[in-house]
Enzyme design. Sequence first.
Site, mmCIF file in Angstrom:
data_model
loop_
_atom_site.group_PDB
_atom_site.id
_atom_site.type_symbol
_atom_site.label_atom_id
_atom_site.label_comp_id
_atom_site.label_asym_id
_atom_site.label_seq_id
_atom_site.Cartn_x
_atom_site.Cartn_y
_atom_site.Cartn_z
ATOM 1 N N CYS A 277 1.545 3.419 5.829
ATOM 2 C CA CYS A 277 1.481 4.208 4.605
ATOM 3 C C CYS A 277 0.358 5.230 4.731
ATOM 4 O O CYS A 277 -0.715 4.941 5.261
ATOM 5 C CB CYS A 277 1.297 3.321 3.375
ATOM 6 S SG CYS A 277 -0.396 2.965 2.916
ATOM 7 N N GLU A 278 0.652 6.421 4.274
ATOM 8 C CA GLU A 278 -0.319 7.496 4.468
ATOM 9 C C GLU A 278 -1.488 7.414 3.501
ATOM 10 O O GLU A 278 -2.468 8.122 3.649
ATOM 11 C CB GLU A 278 0.363 8.867 4.354
ATOM 12 C CG GLU A 278 0.881 9.210 2.980
ATOM 13 C CD GLU A 278 1.610 10.554 2.971
ATOM 14 O OE1 GLU A 278 2.028 11.025 4.036
ATOM 15 O OE2 GLU A 278 1.757 11.123 1.875
ATOM 16 N N HIS A 279 -1.404 6.545 2.516
ATOM 17 C CA HIS A 279 -2.508 6.428 1.562
ATOM 18 C C HIS A 279 -3.586 5.467 2.025
ATOM 19 O O HIS A 279 -4.753 5.627 1.673
ATOM 20 C CB HIS A 279 -1.974 5.973 0.198
ATOM 21 C CG HIS A 279 -0.977 6.932 -0.385
ATOM 22 N ND1 HIS A 279 0.159 6.532 -1.039
ATOM 23 C CD2 HIS A 279 -0.950 8.283 -0.372
ATOM 24 C CE1 HIS A 279 0.849 7.595 -1.418
ATOM 25 N NE2 HIS A 279 0.207 8.666 -1.021
ATOM 26 N N HIS A 280 -3.199 4.443 2.780
ATOM 27 C CA HIS A 280 -4.176 3.419 3.191
ATOM 28 C C HIS A 280 -4.177 3.157 4.688
ATOM 29 O O HIS A 280 -4.954 2.348 5.170
ATOM 30 C CB HIS A 280 -3.873 2.098 2.465
ATOM 31 C CG HIS A 280 -3.829 2.216 0.970
ATOM 32 N ND1 HIS A 280 -2.651 2.452 0.281
ATOM 33 C CD2 HIS A 280 -4.814 2.172 0.044
ATOM 34 C CE1 HIS A 280 -2.924 2.530 -1.017
ATOM 35 N NE2 HIS A 280 -4.212 2.367 -1.185
ATOM 36 N N GLN B 211 7.431 5.716 1.740
ATOM 37 C CA GLN B 211 8.805 5.222 1.880
ATOM 38 C C GLN B 211 9.830 6.208 1.332
ATOM 39 O O GLN B 211 10.885 6.424 1.938
ATOM 40 C CB GLN B 211 8.901 3.875 1.157
ATOM 41 C CG GLN B 211 10.251 3.200 1.285
ATOM 42 C CD GLN B 211 10.296 1.891 0.519
ATOM 43 O OE1 GLN B 211 9.259 1.325 0.174
ATOM 44 N NE2 GLN B 211 11.491 1.407 0.243
ATOM 45 N N HIS C 9 5.010 -3.601 1.452
ATOM 46 C CA HIS C 9 3.831 -2.781 1.737
ATOM 47 C C HIS C 9 2.569 -3.638 1.807
ATOM 48 O O HIS C 9 2.194 -4.265 0.825
ATOM 49 C CB HIS C 9 3.674 -1.727 0.639
ATOM 50 C CG HIS C 9 4.776 -0.717 0.627
ATOM 51 N ND1 HIS C 9 4.584 0.584 1.025
ATOM 52 C CD2 HIS C 9 6.086 -0.825 0.298
ATOM 53 C CE1 HIS C 9 5.739 1.240 0.924
ATOM 54 N NE2 HIS C 9 6.664 0.411 0.488
ATOM 55 N N CYS D 235 -0.400 -2.603 1.882
ATOM 56 C CA CYS D 235 -1.491 -2.129 1.014
ATOM 57 C C CYS D 235 -1.411 -2.807 -0.347
ATOM 58 O O CYS D 235 -2.425 -2.943 -1.025
ATOM 59 C CB CYS D 235 -1.479 -0.604 0.890
ATOM 60 S SG CYS D 235 0.040 0.102 0.257
#
Length: 204
Positions: free
Chosen positions: A90-93, A131, A159, A161
């Site tokens: 995931c690009e956030h975490h 996603q 996920h 995260c």
Amino acid sequence: MKSGKAVVKMMPPKAEVPSLAPEIRAILAKLGEDPDRDGLQRTPERVDQALKFLTSGYHSDIQKLLNGALYEVKYDEMVVVKDIEFFSLCEHHLLPFFGKVHVAYLPNKRVIGLSKLPRLVDLYARRLQIQERMTQELAHTIQEMIDPVGVGVICEARHFCMMMRGVEKQHSGATTSAMLGAFRDRKETRDEFLALVNRKLNGL
Ligand SMILES: [Zn+2]
């Protein structure tokens, strides 16, 4: 998880991509670790290699990947490939999310070699992703490559995260879908796809 699929092939790093090892070493130190202790000595190099593999989709060429595996056919029934395993970040975490992708399309004279669909999924999964976007990118790429009557992509993922950070554990599983052409416009087509992958989606 099927044991036969757990083999992770490490690709040699691209010569032009500098090593991330010094930065990883700095991160370890900032986390309060001793980067020189036995277990961590080679960790920066390992993380460098792992991250390069897990983001190798940025350097994959779709044309090369397909390698001529587009075929002219008279077949016009729905093509479905379900349960394609994927692993992404995931690009956030920068934490993994993973699951299964189900792909279907209604051919319009052209089909893609079946073995190429999992490789296409890898190409988009091995990037920093969300996603929803990965699902859309897969559908639009298939649309562009073979111009079918319609494309449907469903992605089911969990996920880390959410699972590991103790937030929203009950929502750690998410389902996304992208429906184009006949899959968007014709309920029977969409229902046939959903029945074939055995899924019920809210609002579809
Ligand atoms: Zn995340």
